[in-house]
Design a protein around this motif. Structure first.
Motif, mmCIF file in Angstrom:
data_model
loop_
_atom_site.group_PDB
_atom_site.id
_atom_site.type_symbol
_atom_site.label_atom_id
_atom_site.label_comp_id
_atom_site.label_asym_id
_atom_site.label_seq_id
_atom_site.Cartn_x
_atom_site.Cartn_y
_atom_site.Cartn_z
ATOM 1 N N GLY A 169 8.229 -0.943 -0.598
ATOM 2 C CA GLY A 169 7.846 -2.380 -0.770
ATOM 3 C C GLY A 169 9.383 -2.843 -1.575
ATOM 4 O O GLY A 169 10.179 -2.199 -1.329
ATOM 5 N N CYS A 179 -3.632 1.639 -3.070
ATOM 6 C CA CYS A 179 -4.958 2.714 -3.210
ATOM 7 C C CYS A 179 -4.688 3.927 -2.089
ATOM 8 O O CYS A 179 -5.350 4.643 -2.132
ATOM 9 C CB CYS A 179 -5.875 1.486 -2.514
ATOM 10 S SG CYS A 179 -5.653 0.966 -0.874
ATOM 11 N N ASN A 230 -2.943 5.157 -9.174
ATOM 12 C CA ASN A 230 -2.189 6.660 -9.223
ATOM 13 C C ASN A 230 -1.057 6.143 -8.379
ATOM 14 O O ASN A 230 -0.745 6.219 -7.137
ATOM 15 C CB ASN A 230 -3.094 7.505 -8.253
ATOM 16 C CG ASN A 230 -2.422 8.679 -7.546
ATOM 17 O OD1 ASN A 230 -2.853 8.987 -6.182
ATOM 18 N ND2 ASN A 230 -1.545 9.200 -8.310
ATOM 19 N N PRO A 231 0.085 6.002 -9.025
ATOM 20 C CA PRO A 231 1.235 5.339 -8.389
ATOM 21 C C PRO A 231 2.055 6.188 -7.353
ATOM 22 O O PRO A 231 1.908 7.548 -7.792
ATOM 23 C CB PRO A 231 2.086 4.561 -9.672
ATOM 24 C CG PRO A 231 1.788 5.429 -10.606
ATOM 25 C CD PRO A 231 0.200 5.938 -10.373
ATOM 26 N N ALA A 280 1.571 0.047 2.433
ATOM 27 C CA ALA A 280 1.692 0.429 3.928
ATOM 28 C C ALA A 280 0.193 0.203 4.646
ATOM 29 O O ALA A 280 -0.656 0.649 3.997
ATOM 30 C CB ALA A 280 1.703 2.038 3.886
ATOM 31 N N ALA A 330 -0.772 11.475 -0.083
ATOM 32 C CA ALA A 330 -0.773 12.394 -1.355
ATOM 33 C C ALA A 330 -2.284 11.795 -2.052
ATOM 34 O O ALA A 330 -2.205 11.091 -2.887
ATOM 35 C CB ALA A 330 0.177 11.977 -2.165
ATOM 36 N N PRO A 331 -3.365 12.334 -1.332
ATOM 37 C CA PRO A 331 -4.445 11.642 -1.729
ATOM 38 C C PRO A 331 -5.001 12.438 -3.131
ATOM 39 O O PRO A 331 -4.647 13.709 -3.367
ATOM 40 C CB PRO A 331 -5.596 12.080 -0.687
ATOM 41 C CG PRO A 331 -5.032 13.392 0.083
ATOM 42 C CD PRO A 331 -3.521 13.146 0.069
ATOM 43 N N ALA A 349 2.496 -4.029 -4.471
ATOM 44 C CA ALA A 349 1.919 -4.415 -5.891
ATOM 45 C C ALA A 349 3.003 -4.920 -6.948
ATOM 46 O O ALA A 349 2.445 -5.236 -7.956
ATOM 47 C CB ALA A 349 1.680 -2.844 -6.462
ATOM 48 N N LEU A 350 4.331 -5.112 -6.538
ATOM 49 C CA LEU A 350 5.192 -5.842 -7.513
ATOM 50 C C LEU A 350 5.008 -7.281 -7.181
ATOM 51 O O LEU A 350 5.600 -7.986 -7.766
ATOM 52 C CB LEU A 350 6.493 -5.089 -6.951
ATOM 53 C CG LEU A 350 6.787 -3.803 -7.346
ATOM 54 C CD1 LEU A 350 8.146 -3.410 -6.927
ATOM 55 C CD2 LEU A 350 6.407 -3.258 -8.605
#
Ligand SMILES: C[S@@+](CC[C@H](N)C(=O)[O-])C[C@H]1O[C@@H](n2cnc3c(N)ncnc32)[C@H](O)[C@@H]1O
Length: 406
Positions: free
Chosen positions: A326, A204, A315-316, A269, A173-174, A296-297
């Motif tokens: 994760g 990212c 952009n989560p 990922a 989902a860029p 990220a967590l």
């Protein structure tokens, strides 16, 4: 030849685009409109805007405008343009139409009449007519039909400007490059220690935010890696104009410098981190982004010098577009997290890991969830409307200082 130019952009981005256009053309009168920015410009201005704009979708040059009631009026409007100044019969063309409350029944027929007008004019002048190419035309004409007024534009960009020419690895989902640039503009992130500080995108994906940021920090013009439709059109074709274009590009090349701020990008990922790194390589910014894999967590905040502020920009993952992964996606007996827990866990992690830094971190989160602050148990200090394609979003700002929790 100065023409009225119109640079369309996503809704909500107009004010930042106006600032950007003013930076590129300091002496110009810039008008902010709905859905874009207007400015008068000559062919050199057209080239500079295509090369330098991060926020515009394209650069349109208006060649005719007037009242209309019927397809015949549209034909007459298109006949009033001296198309020989733009193309020869060897060139190909395509006409696209946009409309807002047009009384005409068939927009396709209106587009056809514009094509007829161009072909008739060239055939009468030269004995030959150009042909249509819907895939890769030399001349892209845009017909805009309002309620009573029609306007004709030459699209000087061709492929939309969000295509910078560096993206080959996309991921799931860029973000569009223009939207990533709008997020940075909204945050006032200019890639210097004073305006923005360090940047970190901990989700990212293919790297769009970090790569746009790194190009800004290094002074790399967004259009340096791509071609533009104007390169095939007559007003830009003579030796003098070609030399001007080379000069603009060499000048842009000579402005490139090392980044004065660190930029970090990570993703849970590893495949994504790999994509992002390869995209960054093609964008010429791989050395100034520190890539890492990781959740990220759980990842600690990147270490920064005491006096340097940090900007988190993400952009989560969210429902309609992409799942979280994760820790939040791997509940165990002791750890009953579900993907729904992603945001409360993210903010809990931020409150632990990002509030110790003396100069502070500010987080900017793009989300379609208007209630995101309450699910993060954080009070936003700003919410900026933005569109991710058809999805209405907000860019939320959270100031991560000790005591930022609700
Ligand atoms: C919407 S995408 C980001 C797209 C990115 N802005 C781009 O332009 O390609 C969300 C990303 O979050 C990543 N992600 C999901 N859960 C994560 C987690 N717990 N920690 C870090 N990254 C995660 C996904 O792998 C995905 O790449």
């Amino acid at each position: 030849m100065a023409l009225p130019l119109f640079l369309p952009c996503a809704a909500g981005v107009e004010a930042w685009l106006a600032e950007e256009v003013q930076r590129v053309l300091p002496a110009a009168q810039v008008h902010t409109g709905r859905g874009g920015v207007g400015v008068d410009g000559d062919p050199i201005d057209v080239m500079a805007l295509n090369l330098e704009s991060r926020l515009a979708q394209r650069v349109l040059a208006e060649v005719a405008s007037g009242p209309y009631q019927s397809e015949d009026d549209v034909y007459a409007l298109a006949r009033s343009v001296d198309w020989q100044q733009w193309i020869t019969p060897e060139h190909t063309l395509r006409v696209d139409t946009t409309a807002h409350r047009s009384p005409l029944r068939s927009l396709n027929f209106a587009a056809l009449r514009v094509k007829d007008a161009v072909c008739d004019l060239l055939r009468e002048a030269t004995g030959e007519r150009p042909s249509v190419d819907t895939q890769q035309p030399d001349l892209q004409i845009v017909l805009h039909l309002g309620e009573t007024h029609a306007s004709l534009y030459v699209d000087t960009s061709g492929e939309s400007l969000f295509k910078r020419g560096w993206r080959e690895d996309k991921g799931d989902a860029p973000l569009k490059e223009t939207l990533a640039a709008a997020m940075l503009a909204a945050a006032g992130w200019r890639g210097t220690p004073e305006e923005g500080g360090a940047l970190h995108d901990p989700c990212c994906g293919s790297g769009t935010i970090a790569i746009e940021a790194a190009q800004i920090a290094c002074g790399i013009a967004p259009g340096l890696k791509r071609r533009f439709a104007f390169e095939r059109l007559l007003p830009f074709a003579d030796a003098d104009m070609r030399a001007q274009w080379q000069r603009l590009k060499s000048h842009a090349q000579s402005r490139i410098h090392a980044s004065a701020v660190p930029i970090f990008a990570s993703d849970v990922a590893f495949r994504m981190v790999d994509f992002a790194r390869r995209n960054a390589q093609r964008a010429g910014v791989e050395p100034c982004i520190q890539f890492n894999g990781g959740d990220a967590l759980e990842r600690p905040a990147p270490p920064l010098p005491d006096g340097l502020r940090g900007t988190l920009m993400i952009n989560p993952p969210y429902g309609e577009r992409i799942d979280v992964a994760g820790k939040a996606a791997r509940p165990s007996a002791q750890d009953r997290a579900t993907p729904d827990d992603f945001f409360p866990r993210l903010s809990a992690h931020w409150k632990r890991a990002y509030t110790q830094h003396p100069a502070g971190w500010t987080a900017w989160v793009l989300s379609p969830d208007m209630k995101l602050p309450s699910s993060m148990r954080l009070k936003e200090s700003r919410r900026v409307p933005m569109w991710n394609g058809p999805i209405e979003c907000r860019l939320f700002r959270f100031d991560l200082v000790a005591g930022s929790a609700r």
